[in-house]
Each structure stands twice: as structure tokens, then as C-alpha cells.
Design a protein around this motif. Structure first.
Motif: not given
Length: 304
Positions: A101-105, A131-140, A196-203, A233-237
Motif C-alpha cells: 500500500p502506498n502510505a504504509l510502504g 492501494d487496490m487489492r490486486l490478483n496476485l496470480e494475474e499480476h505475477h 464537521h468537514s470530512w476528508i475520506c479515502a475513496g473515489h 491514503t497518502i494524499g489525505i495526510l
């Protein structure tokens, strides 16, 4: 005799030597349920019960003791072959494709990656921040780290064909900047959060549920409508630090900002749902040495 039968025998011998299904699973790098399946197939093939299991102990039947004499020799030969066939840790070679994941990494793993690379200088790293959960097999992808809701106390679990190693727990916290609090006030109760004003992860900017629990176990369910969203998430901080709103963020990602006073925690007596940090790999029968090396590095050096 086919290869699967030999592996069933190795699993049986490992359970006997380790004294439990859980320890055998850790030794073999598979899930406990996978160990149980191998034992069941072996007993069905032999038409004989080899192990008796209680809540505290695993012990051999008479047939199991006779059969173990041969399996123990097979296990010893397999371990000797592994020592001869696999390189020492410093000589691990090949490539290792990792998804983080971007922020965690960026905040927790990448700052320590140099230590792993120096320990295994011949191993090439192919790193993907996503950050998206990828198919490990498909993306090797050999292994991936992801965050999510806690999956129980077990360190290793089976989820279909994927194996999961729990690295750590984390707690999301509500944070805002001192400037935001000065302009909009500090909420005293979860009921105040909807104002309050909220900043959230998502699309999307659609309202979403939020559940908080106090020390008495009482739940407070609200819906918040974000004013800003970011797909990573890294963009929220930095948005929160600039005083644009309130956000729920994993505590390890804001620890430094809280300590430095750039952010403040809101409603510290109320808790959001706990989450977990997991490592998953795509090898059903056990982790290759290079994958096991990185899993060990994360569990002992990063999340010890």
C-alpha cells in the motif's frame, strides 16, 4: 506412489516432531487447515487412523507409531536435500515482486528496505506501490502487504488458495490540525461529528457510515459526508495538516505528526474499528525461501 503421497507423509512426520498442527503449519509455511487436509488424505489412503487429537495434545495411534518410523527417515532425507539444494540466506538469488500500500510502504517499509537488500544482495526487488487489492496470480506478484479489518488472533490463516500472515494490529484515529480546531471547534461527542468537514479515502463524495465505540462498549453510528476524497491514503495526510478537515487515519501513519503537534487526536475516549496489517503470498504449498525471507524480515524488523 505419487508425489502428493510423499508430501502427505512429510506433513505427518512434521506434526509428530512439532507436537501440534499449529507448529507444524508454521514450520511448513502453510495454514493449519492445510495440514489437517493432508493428514486426512493420508489416513484415507492408508485406511487407518494415525493420530488422535484432543484440545491440548496430539498423539500417535499404534498404527501411527509404526508408520512414523518410515516417515521420520523420509523427513530427515528431505531436510538434508533442502540444505544441499537451497542456497544460504546471503546467496538467495532471483527476483521478488512485492506489492505494498502506498502510505504504509512509504512510511514503514521502504525506510527499512535497504537493510533487507544488504542482507540479500543477490536478490532483485520488483516493487509496486498500489492501494487496490490486486490478483496476485494475474499480476505475477510473489507477495503483498495489505491493511484491513482484523481477522482474529491467528498468525497464519487460509483464505481459499491464499495464505495470510498477520504482521500487526493498528487502530484508526480521528485527527485534525490545530488550525482547523481553532476555526471549527473541537467535537465533544460523536453526535457533533456530522457538523464537521470530512476528508475520506475513496473515489466518491457520497455519505458513508462511521462507527465509534466508547470504553463501556457503547456504539455510536453516524453518517459523514466528505468534503474532499482521495483515492490514496497518502494524499489525505497533507490535506488534514493544511486544516481542510477531519479524517480517520491509521495511527502509525500519523504518529510523528501527533508527536510534533502538527495534528491533534479528536475524541480519544472513542475508538474506531481495529484493523490489521497482513502479508499474503500466492504459493499454496508453502513459501519459497525468498518469500519466507521477506516475511521474516517484516515480522522481526519492521513489525516486531
Amino acid at each position: 506412489m505419487d508425489a502428493s503421497q510423499l508430501y502427505h507423509m512429510l506433513v505427518f512426520a512434521t506434526v509428530v516432531e512439532q507436537g501440534s498442527f499449529t507448529k507444524a503449519a508454521d514450520k511448513l509455511g502453510v495454514s493449519r487447515s492445510m495440514v489437517s487436509q493432508h493428514l486426512k488424505k493420508l489416513e484415507t489412503r492408508l485406511d487407518n487412523r494415525l493420530l488422535e487429537r484432543t484440545t491440548r495434545k496430539v498423539y500417535m495411534t499404534e498404527a501411527g507409531r509404526r508408520f512414523y518410523q518410515y516417515c521420520a527417515e523420509l523427513l530427515q532425507l528431505a531436510e538434508q536435500a533442502q540444505q544441499a539444494g537451497f542456497p544460504a540466506n546471503a546467496d538467495l538469488q532471483g527476483s521478488l515482486k512485492i506489492c505494498l500500500p502506498n502510505a504504509l510502504g512509504q512510511s514503514q517499509i521502504l525506510p527499512r528496505l535497504g537493510e533487507f537488500c544488504r542482507q540479500y544482495p543477490k536478490l532483485k526487488i520488483n516493487l509496486k506501490l498500489e492501494d487496490m487489492r490486486l490478483n496476485l496470480e494475474e499480476h505475477h506478484i510473489d507477495l503483498a502487504v495489505y491493511t484491513g479489518q482484523a481477522r482474529g488472533a491467528c498468525s497464519i490463516q487460509a483464505d481459499g488458495q491464499w495464505q495470510h500472515l498477520k504482521l500487526a494490529d493498528y487502530q484508526e484515529v480521528l485527527v485534525a490540525s490545530p488550525e482547523y480546531i481553532a476555526d471549527h471547534g473541537r467535537p465533544a461527542h460523536p453526535d457533533n461529528l456530522e457538523l464537521h468537514s470530512w476528508i475520506c479515502a475513496g473515489h466518491h463524495l457520497r455519505p458513508r457510515p462511521l462507527v465509534l465505540t466508547n470504553s463501556d462498549g457503547q456504539e455510536f453510528r453516524i453518517r459523514v459526508a466528505p468534503h474532499q476524497v482521495c483515492n490514496q491514503t497518502i494524499g489525505i495526510l497533507p490535506m488534514v495538516i493544511q486544516g481542510l478537515g477531519v479524517a480517520p487515519i491509521a495511527e502509525p501513519l500519523v504518529r510523528d505528526e501527533l508527536a510534533a503537534g502538527r495534528l491533534e487526536r479528536l475524541l480519544p475516549d472513542y475508538h474506531l474499528q481495529a484493523g490489521g496489517i497482513f502479508l499474503t503470498h500466492r504459493f499454496e504449498e508453502g513459501m519459497p525461501p525468498k518469500v519466507r525471507a521477506f516475511a521474516k524480515f517484516l515480522s522481526q524488523k519492521v513489525y516486531s
